[in-house]
Design a protein around this motif. Structure first.
Motif, PDB file in Angstrom:
ATOM      1  N   LYS A   4     -24.666  24.029 118.838  1.00 22.35           N
ATOM      2  CA  LYS A   4     -23.707  23.363 119.719  1.00 22.35           C
ATOM      3  C   LYS A   4     -24.206  21.945 120.000  1.00 22.35           C
ATOM      4  O   LYS A   4     -25.412  21.744 120.231  1.00 22.35           O
ATOM      5  CB  LYS A   4     -23.538  24.104 121.045  1.00 22.35           C
ATOM      6  N   ILE A   5     -23.272  20.972 119.978  1.00 25.37           N
ATOM      7  CA  ILE A   5     -23.576  19.591 120.359  1.00 25.37           C
ATOM      8  C   ILE A   5     -22.607  19.205 121.461  1.00 25.37           C
ATOM      9  O   ILE A   5     -21.378  19.315 121.304  1.00 25.37           O
ATOM     10  CB  ILE A   5     -23.458  18.636 119.160  1.00 25.37           C
ATOM     11  N   GLN A   6     -23.191  18.813 122.573  1.00 25.85           N
ATOM     12  CA  GLN A   6     -22.384  18.467 123.754  1.00 25.85           C
ATOM     13  C   GLN A   6     -21.444  19.609 124.127  1.00 25.85           C
ATOM     14  O   GLN A   6     -20.314  19.416 124.538  1.00 25.85           O
ATOM     15  CB  GLN A   6     -21.560  17.189 123.509  1.00 25.85           C
ATOM     16  N   TRP A  42     -25.566  15.241 111.847  1.00 22.85           N
ATOM     17  CA  TRP A  42     -24.395  14.909 112.694  1.00 22.85           C
ATOM     18  C   TRP A  42     -24.218  13.401 112.716  1.00 22.85           C
ATOM     19  O   TRP A  42     -25.175  12.641 112.949  1.00 22.85           O
ATOM     20  CB  TRP A  42     -24.616  15.462 114.100  1.00 22.85           C
ATOM     21  N   HIS A  43     -22.964  12.976 112.521  1.00 17.24           N
ATOM     22  CA  HIS A  43     -22.641  11.552 112.482  1.00 17.24           C
ATOM     23  C   HIS A  43     -21.813  11.132 113.688  1.00 17.24           C
ATOM     24  O   HIS A  43     -21.059  10.160 113.628  1.00 17.24           O
ATOM     25  CB  HIS A  43     -21.864  11.217 111.202  1.00 17.24           C
ATOM     26  N   GLY A  44     -21.956  11.813 114.780  1.00 11.03           N
ATOM     27  CA  GLY A  44     -21.063  11.579 115.920  1.00 11.03           C
ATOM     28  C   GLY A  44     -21.569  10.598 116.941  1.00 11.03           C
ATOM     29  O   GLY A  44     -20.928  10.430 117.990  1.00 11.03           O
ATOM     30  N   VAL A  45     -22.723   9.912 116.731  1.00 12.25           N
ATOM     31  CA  VAL A  45     -23.247   8.998 117.755  1.00 12.25           C
ATOM     32  C   VAL A  45     -22.599   7.632 117.555  1.00 12.25           C
ATOM     33  O   VAL A  45     -23.155   6.741 116.900  1.00 12.25           O
ATOM     34  CB  VAL A  45     -24.791   8.896 117.665  1.00 12.25           C
ATOM     35  N   ARG A  46     -21.387   7.440 118.112  1.00 14.41           N
ATOM     36  CA  ARG A  46     -20.654   6.192 117.896  1.00 14.41           C
ATOM     37  C   ARG A  46     -20.223   5.543 119.210  1.00 14.41           C
ATOM     38  O   ARG A  46     -20.091   4.326 119.288  1.00 14.41           O
ATOM     39  CB  ARG A  46     -19.409   6.453 117.037  1.00 14.41           C
ATOM     40  N   SER A  47     -19.980   6.361 120.226  1.00 13.60           N
ATOM     41  CA  SER A  47     -19.443   5.814 121.470  1.00 13.60           C
ATOM     42  C   SER A  47     -20.541   5.094 122.253  1.00 13.60           C
ATOM     43  O   SER A  47     -21.652   5.592 122.405  1.00 13.60           O
ATOM     44  CB  SER A  47     -18.856   6.937 122.325  1.00 13.60           C
ATOM     45  N   ARG A  48     -20.173   3.891 122.750  1.00 19.60           N
ATOM     46  CA  ARG A  48     -21.134   3.157 123.571  1.00 19.60           C
ATOM     47  C   ARG A  48     -21.287   3.783 124.961  1.00 19.60           C
ATOM     48  O   ARG A  48     -22.176   3.410 125.714  1.00 19.60           O
ATOM     49  CB  ARG A  48     -20.682   1.701 123.720  1.00 19.60           C
ATOM     50  N   GLU A  55     -27.050   9.834 125.812  1.00 20.40           N
ATOM     51  CA  GLU A  55     -27.868  10.953 125.338  1.00 20.40           C
ATOM     52  C   GLU A  55     -26.957  12.066 124.835  1.00 20.40           C
ATOM     53  O   GLU A  55     -25.802  12.165 125.231  1.00 20.40           O
ATOM     54  CB  GLU A  55     -28.812  11.475 126.426  1.00 20.40           C
ATOM     55  N   VAL A  56     -27.527  12.906 123.960  1.00 18.98           N
ATOM     56  CA  VAL A  56     -26.762  13.994 123.346  1.00 18.98           C
ATOM     57  C   VAL A  56     -27.530  15.294 123.575  1.00 18.98           C
ATOM     58  O   VAL A  56     -28.749  15.363 123.331  1.00 18.98           O
ATOM     59  CB  VAL A  56     -26.576  13.771 121.826  1.00 18.98           C
ATOM     60  N   THR A  57     -26.819  16.322 124.045  1.00 21.34           N
ATOM     61  CA  THR A  57     -27.426  17.652 124.239  1.00 21.34           C
ATOM     62  C   THR A  57     -27.150  18.523 123.024  1.00 21.34           C
ATOM     63  O   THR A  57     -25.990  18.700 122.628  1.00 21.34           O
ATOM     64  CB  THR A  57     -26.870  18.332 125.494  1.00 21.34           C
ATOM     65  N   VAL A  58     -28.232  19.049 122.447  1.00 18.80           N
ATOM     66  CA  VAL A  58     -28.125  19.888 121.253  1.00 18.80           C
ATOM     67  C   VAL A  58     -28.700  21.271 121.572  1.00 18.80           C
ATOM     68  O   VAL A  58     -29.793  21.390 122.134  1.00 18.80           O
ATOM     69  CB  VAL A  58     -28.888  19.267 120.063  1.00 18.80           C
ATOM     70  N   GLU A  59     -27.939  22.292 121.199  1.00 11.81           N
ATOM     71  CA  GLU A  59     -28.370  23.682 121.451  1.00 11.81           C
ATOM     72  C   GLU A  59     -28.385  24.456 120.134  1.00 11.81           C
ATOM     73  O   GLU A  59     -27.457  24.360 119.333  1.00 11.81           O
ATOM     74  CB  GLU A  59     -27.424  24.358 122.435  1.00 11.81           C
ATOM     75  N   CYS A  60     -29.464  25.232 119.928  1.00  4.95           N
ATOM     76  CA  CYS A  60     -29.532  26.166 118.796  1.00  4.95           C
ATOM     77  C   CYS A  60     -29.790  27.555 119.363  1.00  4.95           C
ATOM     78  O   CYS A  60     -30.787  27.772 120.064  1.00  4.95           O
ATOM     79  CB  CYS A  60     -30.635  25.770 117.826  1.00  4.95           C
ATOM     80  N   THR A  78     -32.580  17.368 124.381  1.00  5.60           N
ATOM     81  CA  THR A  78     -31.763  16.190 124.698  1.00  5.60           C
ATOM     82  C   THR A  78     -32.208  15.040 123.799  1.00  5.60           C
ATOM     83  O   THR A  78     -33.406  14.693 123.754  1.00  5.60           O
ATOM     84  CB  THR A  78     -31.917  15.805 126.169  1.00  5.60           C
ATOM     85  N   ILE A  79     -31.261  14.458 123.096  1.00 10.42           N
ATOM     86  CA  ILE A  79     -31.529  13.348 122.183  1.00 10.42           C
ATOM     87  C   ILE A  79     -31.070  12.051 122.861  1.00 10.42           C
ATOM     88  O   ILE A  79     -29.905  11.939 123.298  1.00 10.42           O
ATOM     89  CB  ILE A  79     -30.791  13.526 120.844  1.00 10.42           C
ATOM     90  N   ILE A  80     -31.976  11.083 122.991  1.00 12.86           N
ATOM     91  CA  ILE A  80     -31.642   9.789 123.582  1.00 12.86           C
ATOM     92  C   ILE A  80     -30.980   8.915 122.528  1.00 12.86           C
ATOM     93  O   ILE A  80     -31.473   8.785 121.402  1.00 12.86           O
ATOM     94  CB  ILE A  80     -32.911   9.098 124.122  1.00 12.86           C
TER      95      ILE A  80
END
Length: 488
Positions: free
Chosen positions: A330-332, A359-365, A369-374, A390-392
């Motif tokens: 899961k991402i976000q 994942w290529h979704g880091v586009r929005s200004r 940070e992005v929360t990633v769950e496995c 958490t990815i900065i």
């Protein structure tokens, strides 16, 4: 010639006693006359009969003028029953220990009797037709009371004789009720049957945390076998408890092993071994457990910072489980589908599952940070394990700025709190080529760096630099702002 049969200790009592003559027989106190002489009755009464009274008796009539002498005879046979019957060297009911495959000779002797007793051998109450070496040997006692009788039985011992009761029975005409008997029981030394483990069948699945009970039984061994438990690879868990179970027979041993299954029990062999004095090597049986268990841990490997607009590459893998776990990303908070998994079998029997995420979704200004769950799910066990990171999100560096007025002069001997700020996370301050220990903190999207300088006159004209980059590892191009210290 008539025969009168009297039992020992009894005597013939007439129904009518006739009077008119002296009944005593001189010299024979147990003899007396009965009957009426006038009518030609001359009876003889013997009381308290013993073996000395056995023999032939004659009633004689002397010759007359016109007739010769005449007489009649009678025999008294005294019955003497045996007082005992024994198996020589054995006590009544004795348990005779003998090895399987050996032979056992039993000598039965019936005591003095008249006539000699008749001996019969029985096995578990059934008369024997074989094995009797000497059926009936009569021996004189030397005391005149009667004759002893001897019979020998030879038994070729097999495992089937274990617990068999051999009886010697003496019959005699004077014994009108139950015959005299004596018995021994065989205890045959022999190996038990191979042990068997119950309460677990081949292919049965247990779950980690479940209590397991294994019952082992070994039968038909004498002496009774001793059961022990072992584990391969060993040792047994400290929590494993083995308890003896009530046996159904004197030659059966049973033991129950109780323990809680863990992941380490998957593929483990539990061995039950039986030993007794006959066995040179233990007899063993084995069960191999199948244990289902979830992974204990999930790991996410990869960078913890990603530049804006750049792909995010992460790898998730599990510790071992059985069966293989399924990985869910899961991402976000949104499920990521269509990712491939790799399942690897370990030598210990468990499985490791690995999945790669790009994942290529880091586009929005607006995203900092992005929360990633496995999450690892074992389909056979109602339990899952989750790892969240958490990815900065970093952005291209902007030129750093000093927070101080670098155009003014500072007094030698004073302290200068030199600050620098920028959007990127990495800030380093230098005096000349010397990197200064820098305190870094965040205020919103702005990162600050600060260092305290103790100014000296020699610092006048020193170059001060603030260097920033988008990554902590400084792999991206750095931006630098430089100023010159004015110290008076």
């Amino acid at each position: 010639m008539g025969v009168v049969v009297l039992d020992l200790g009894r005597f013939l009592r007439p129904q009518t006693l006739f009077e008119g003559f002296d009944r005593a027989v001189p010299g024979y106190p147990r003899f007396s006359y009965l009957g009426s002489e006038s009518v030609g009755q001359h009876h003889l009464l013997v009381t308290g009969v013993t073996t000395t009274e056995a023999g032939e008796y004659q009633c004689q009539v002397g010759p007359g003028p016109n007739s010769p002498a005449i007489w009649a005879t009678a025999n008294i046979t005294v019955l003497v029953p045996p007082r005992s019957v024994v198996v020589e060297g054995r006590s009544e009911g004795e348990r005779v220990v003998v090895e399987k495959g050996g032979s056992l000779a039993l000598q039965c002797v019936a005591g003095e009797a008249r006539p000699p007793s008749t001996l019969t051998w029985l096995a578990d109450g059934v008369p024997l037709t074989s094995g009797v070496v000497e059926a009936h040997r009569v021996e004189g006692s030397g005391r005149g009371r009667g004759w002893r009788v001897r019979s020998e039985l030879e038994v070729r011992v097999g495992a089937q004789d274990d617990g068999r009761r051999y009886t010697c029975q003496a019959t005699h005409p004077a014994i009108t009720t139950t015959p005299l008997t004596t018995s021994v029981t065989l205890a045959v030394l022999h190996a038990p049957s191979p042990p068997r483990i119950s309460r677990y069948r081949a292919g049965q699945v247990v779950t980690a945390g479940q209590e397991v009970r294994l019952t082992c039984r070994a039968t038909d061994g004498f002496p009774r076998p001793v059961l022990t438990w072992s584990r391969n690879p060993g040792p047994l868990s400290p929590s494993a408890i083995a308890t003896a179970t009530a046996a159904t027979t004197a030659f059966t041993a049973a033991s129950t092993l109780r323990f809680t299954a863990t992941a380490k029990d998957d593929g483990a062999e539990y061995v039950c071994s039986a030993v007794n004095d006959v066995l040179q090597q233990p007899l063993s049986t084995v069960v191999t457990l199948i244990v289902y268990y979830p992974p204990g841990e999930v790991h996410i490997r990869g960078p913890r910072r990603v530049g804006e607009g750049r792909p995010l590459n992460l790898t998730c893998d599990t510790s071992q489980s059985n069966p293989p776990a399924i990985l869910l990303w899961k991402i976000q908070g949104e499920r990521v589908k269509g990712l491939r998994e790799t399942k690897t079998r370990l030598g210990s029997g468990g499985w490791v599952t690995t999945s790669h995420l790009t994942w290529h979704g880091v586009r929005s200004r607006q995203v900092t940070e992005v929360t990633v769950e496995c999450r690892a799910v074992n389909p056979a066990v109602d339990r899952s394990v989750t790892k969240t990171v958490t990815i900065i999100v970093t952005r291209p560096a902007g030129a750093p700025r000093f927070g101080n007025d670098m155009s003014r002069e500072y007094m030698a001997g004073s302290n200068l709190d030199l600050t620098c700020s920028s959007v990127p996370p990495s800030i380093r301050l230098y005096k000349g080529k010397e990197q200064l220990p820098t305190e870094v903190w965040q205020e919103g999207r702005i990162r600050w760096g600060r260092v305290r300088l103790g100014l000296m006159a020699a610092d006048n004209g020193a170059a001060i630099s603030c260097v920033v980059s988008a990554d902590d590892d400084n792999t991206t191009q750095a931006l630098t702002t430089t100023a010159t210290l004015l110290v008076k």
